[in-house]
Design an enzyme around this catalytic site. Sequence first.
Site, PDB file in Angstrom:
ATOM      1  N   SER A   1       0.837  -1.189   0.000  1.00 10.07           N
ATOM      2  CA  SER A   1       0.000   0.000   0.000  1.00 10.07           C
ATOM      3  C   SER A   1       0.873   1.240   0.000  1.00 10.07           C
ATOM      4  CB  SER A   1      -0.897   0.022   1.245  1.00 10.07           C
ATOM      5  OG  SER A   1      -1.562   1.266   1.362  1.00 10.07           O
TER       6      SER A   1
ATOM      7  N   TYR B   1      -1.631  -1.106  10.015  1.00 13.56           N
ATOM      8  CA  TYR B   1      -1.646  -1.204   8.552  1.00 13.56           C
ATOM      9  C   TYR B   1      -0.351  -0.671   7.957  1.00 13.56           C
ATOM     10  CZ  TYR B   1      -3.676  -1.078   3.851  1.00 13.56           C
ATOM     11  OH  TYR B   1      -3.943  -1.279   2.521  1.00 13.56           O
TER      12      TYR B   1
END
Length: 289
Positions: A150, A162
């Site tokens: 990401s 994350y």
Amino acid sequence: MRLEGKVAIIFGAGQLEGRTVGNGKAVALMFAREGAKVFCVDINKAGAQETVAAIRAEGGTAEAFEADVTDEDTVVAAVRTAYELWGSIDILHNNVGVSIAAGDATITDITIESFDRVMAINLRGMVLTIKHVLPIMRKQGSGSIINISSAAAFNNYPYVGYKTSKAAVVALSNHVAIRNAEYGVRCNVILPGLLNTPTAVENRVKKFGLSFEEVVAQRDKEVPLRRKMGTAWDIAYAATFLASEEASFITGVSLPVDGGQSQQIGRQPSPAEVAEEKKAAEAAAATVA
């Protein structure tokens, strides 16, 4: 038909309910359109079956399988079943990831349970799928592994689980690439930016109590390229290239698919500044015309 004759296994091939297509489903459809047989794995078998149905409706070949990437036994079963079904695994696409839905938070608010859950799904899950696919690819002397990281790995993302896990996915991909080059196995990583997918948008609609349109507008304005988010199809096109023979000399690459987000340095322009710049550009174009 860039993937004709290839067998692909996709972990995270289903998707949440929503108004747009998810990354895993888009990649599965694109792989099938390019000639691959696609083994669609997801923790939600109904989601995987929906993807399979969409592939078959277009004349492609696909099967669904239920597995949890945090459970090694189910990962082993998925890999074994795909290999026994079609006799090879040429492409491994790792699409599973989670943030808000697993309770991710800032570093001062995160719970140990939420942090461990995010890391288990986003990082350890990829370690397990690669661990059990690699022996097959090494024996074949070929294979393409594509991991989804990401843009959060390098930008100002607020949630620690994350961001940390997705940065680690880049390191994992580099490790796999260099340690398996001698076997003819390639490993690359895609870093998506802001996308209009159910996981990205619908989860924020639920968490923050905003409308779908409000979440989309907020995210659109943060994207440099045309001030509009990308879609799952942008990821699918990138993955198809990396899986194909066109990328046969490419390994260890981190590919941002983010509309230029990774190129932003320093303070971001306000919406008013963006509007003013657009107005000035339109005026200049009108003058030239």
